[in-house]
Write a protein that holds these residues in place. Structure first.
Motif, mmCIF file in Angstrom:
data_model
loop_
_atom_site.group_PDB
_atom_site.id
_atom_site.type_symbol
_atom_site.label_atom_id
_atom_site.label_comp_id
_atom_site.label_asym_id
_atom_site.label_seq_id
_atom_site.Cartn_x
_atom_site.Cartn_y
_atom_site.Cartn_z
ATOM 1 N N VAL A 207 0.822 -1.216 0.000
ATOM 2 C CA VAL A 207 0.000 0.000 0.000
ATOM 3 C C VAL A 207 0.854 1.263 0.000
ATOM 4 C CG1 VAL A 207 -1.957 -1.096 1.144
ATOM 5 C CG2 VAL A 207 -0.208 0.020 2.521
ATOM 6 N N GLY A 208 2.145 1.147 0.305
ATOM 7 C CA GLY A 208 2.996 2.321 0.327
ATOM 8 C C GLY A 208 4.352 1.996 0.918
ATOM 9 N N SER A 209 5.081 3.027 1.290
ATOM 10 C CA SER A 209 6.357 2.854 1.975
ATOM 11 C C SER A 209 6.302 3.590 3.310
ATOM 12 C CB SER A 209 7.517 3.381 1.127
ATOM 13 O OG SER A 209 7.362 4.763 0.843
ATOM 14 N N GLU A 210 7.187 3.184 4.217
ATOM 15 C CA GLU A 210 7.111 3.736 5.570
ATOM 16 C C GLU A 210 8.508 3.887 6.150
ATOM 17 O OE1 GLU A 210 3.964 2.682 8.740
ATOM 18 O OE2 GLU A 210 5.605 1.273 9.110
ATOM 19 N N ALA A 211 8.742 5.033 6.765
ATOM 20 C CA ALA A 211 9.978 5.278 7.524
ATOM 21 C C ALA A 211 9.570 5.660 8.937
ATOM 22 C CB ALA A 211 10.783 6.405 6.885
ATOM 23 N N LEU A 212 10.014 4.883 9.915
ATOM 24 C CA LEU A 212 9.667 5.150 11.301
ATOM 25 C C LEU A 212 10.827 5.814 12.015
ATOM 26 C CD1 LEU A 212 7.792 1.864 12.324
ATOM 27 C CD2 LEU A 212 6.841 4.042 11.498
ATOM 28 N N PHE A 213 10.523 6.844 12.809
ATOM 29 C CA PHE A 213 11.523 7.535 13.619
ATOM 30 C C PHE A 213 11.482 6.941 15.019
ATOM 31 C CE2 PHE A 213 10.160 11.408 10.898
ATOM 32 C CZ PHE A 213 10.859 10.887 9.816
ATOM 33 N N VAL A 214 12.561 6.296 15.395
ATOM 34 C CA VAL A 214 12.607 5.496 16.620
ATOM 35 C C VAL A 214 13.160 6.333 17.763
ATOM 36 C CG1 VAL A 214 13.435 3.375 17.669
ATOM 37 C CG2 VAL A 214 12.985 3.447 15.202
ATOM 38 N N ALA A 215 12.414 6.408 18.845
ATOM 39 C CA ALA A 215 12.879 7.133 20.021
ATOM 40 C C ALA A 215 14.023 6.357 20.670
ATOM 41 C CB ALA A 215 11.746 7.328 21.008
ATOM 42 N N GLY A 216 14.977 7.117 21.244
ATOM 43 C CA GLY A 216 16.154 6.511 21.845
ATOM 44 C C GLY A 216 15.832 5.451 22.861
#
Length: 212
Positions: free
Chosen positions: A203-212
């Motif tokens: 359905v798409g692409s995804e980039a997740l920003f991971v908390a420290g």
């Protein structure tokens, strides 16, 4: 907390996508853990608690085709620097409908927080459950915006026997919802083929920003 992302994802799972007009939607995070970008066809959704005006200014300053700006490495790097978060990769985002009944595969539920796949799931998902088969595991948990997500792991000795597809299909039987999501790195062709063979659709692409 924003429920906007959950609504967008639910619509996409049903085949209803944001308008392919080249625009970018900026919304608040669904919770403190989940931040990132989902890119659909000619429309991106950025979910962050950062100032939307700053986000749009950074997008405009990114040297990129505007259709790809939200996934451009320069923009993503700016977001990570701004938020103090990290990122693993840009994944292909896929979804499949739930299937009735029990899986054909023989499984037993386990608790193994030290398994690498389980340890990773616990960082990104709530309510994680794990089932083992001879030669592999399937993991379910509530991830981004509360959606149910699946991951699988196949032992090296069991590869090439169709177990990966069976595990991905099992997730569709085990999920306590109408749909189940899964992410694959586009470069991991074996994983991409496995989930598509099990009925997961991109359905798409995804980039997740991971908390420290």
């Amino acid at each position: 907390m924003s429920e906007a992302l959950a609504r967008i994802l639910a619509a996409a799972a049903a085949g209803v996508f944001p308008p392919p007009d080249g625009s970018t939607t900026v919304i608040g995070q669904p919770n403190a853990r989940d931040a990132g970008v989902v890119a659909f066809t000619a429309h991106s959704v950025i979910f962050t608690d950062e100032d939307p005006e700053w986000v749009r200014a950074e997008l405009a300053a990114t040297d990129s085709d505007r259709l790809a700006a939200a996934m451009n490495p320069a923009f993503l790097a700016a977001m990570l620097a701004r938020t103090g978060r990290s990122m693993n990769t840009i994944d292909m985002l896929t979804v499949a409908g739930a299937l009735p009944g029990r899986p054909d595969l023989e499984l037993h539920e386990i608790e193994d927080p030290d398994h690498p796949r389980v340890a990773r799931a616990l960082k990104f998902r709530d309510g994680v459950r794990v089932w083992a088969a001879a030669g592999g595991v399937v993991v379910l948990g509530r991830g981004v915006a509360g959606r149910w997500e699946s991951a699988i792991e196949v032992d090296e000795r069991a590869r090439g026997l169709g177990l990966g597809v069976a595990l991905a299909l099992a997730a569709r039987h085990l999920v306590p919802d109408d749909v189940v999501w899964a992410q694959q790195s586009p470069g991991n062709a074996r994983s991409v083929r496995t989930f598509q063979a099990a009925g997961f659709k991109p359905v798409g692409s995804e980039a997740l920003f991971v908390a420290g």
